[in-house]
Enzyme design. Structure first.
Site, PDB file in Angstrom:
ATOM      1  N   LYS A   1       0.834  -1.212   0.000  1.00 49.84           N
ATOM      2  CA  LYS A   1       0.000   0.000   0.000  1.00 49.84           C
ATOM      3  C   LYS A   1       0.864   1.255   0.000  1.00 49.84           C
ATOM      4  CE  LYS A   1      -3.615  -2.220   2.833  1.00 49.84           C
ATOM      5  NZ  LYS A   1      -4.160  -2.299   4.192  1.00 49.84           N
TER       6      LYS A   1
ATOM      7  N   ARG B   1     -12.849  -9.570   9.347  1.00 49.86           N
ATOM      8  CA  ARG B   1     -14.157  -9.093   8.922  1.00 49.86           C
ATOM      9  C   ARG B   1     -14.952 -10.182   8.211  1.00 49.86           C
ATOM     10  NH1 ARG B   1     -11.427  -4.022   6.269  1.00 49.86           N
ATOM     11  NH2 ARG B   1     -10.157  -5.826   5.808  1.00 49.86           N
TER      12      ARG B   1
END
Ligand code: PNS
Length: 161
Positions: free
Chosen positions: A41, A90
């Site tokens: 990232k 998640r």
């Protein structure tokens, strides 16, 4: 004293992160939040800003410490004399990547265990990238990030009308 490390890139911290850190802080005596480099990232906020935003968002938790570290998570965990990594999960889509990291970290340092906390249902869809994308198009992110982070993102990406 049982300590744990909550690692991430936190670019920026979301309410999902705050939830996981808060729950970790209620389980362990001390939680070190590690702002690390994710080579996949390119961050919007520099390391110092990410640390500052995390400090403000977790100021109510007195057994939480925030630090940045430019290196391997396994080395940070050893440096802190901890052996537990806490991560939020998640959905199934997180699993493969998290599983790979957990195994890699245990191979690097066999003493390390990774513990997963299931996300709160409200935060299932929440990620720093989703927040940045919504803010970038002028959407309302006040329900996704702590208020101090909200302001900072709009400063960076342009305010909401
Ligand atoms: O919030 P993220 O981006 O999912 O967190 C990923 C992070 C920063 C925890 C991961 O990239 C990491 O541990 N970086 C430090 C370097 C490292 O130890 N890499 C090997 C782990 S397989």
């Amino acid at each position: 004293m049982i300590t744990a490390v909550c690692p991430g890139s936190f670019d920026p911290v979301t309410l999902g992160h705050v939830d996981i850190i808060t729950r970790a802080a209620s389980i362990f005596d001390k939680v070190y939040v590690a702002v690390l480099v994710n080579p996949k990232k390119s961050p919007l906020f520099d390391e110092q800003e990410r640390v500052e935003l995390l400090k403000r968002s977790t100021a109510h938790l007195d057994n939480v410490e925030i630090e940045s570290f430019n290196g391997l998570l396994a080395d940070f965990v050893e440096m802190k004399k901890s052996r537990i990594i806490v991560k939020g999960l998640r959905a199934v889509s997180d699993f493969e990547y998290e599983f790979q990291m957990a195994l890699a970290n245990r191979k690097l340092s066999p003493n390390i265990e990774t513990v997963f906390l299931t996300t709160s249902a409200d935060n299932m869809f929440l990620s720093s990238s989703v927040v940045k994308q919504i803010a970038g198009f002028g959407g309302d992110i006040s329900g996704f990030v702590p208020p101090e982070v909200c302001e900072r993102i709009y400063e960076r990406l342009g305010p909401k009308d």
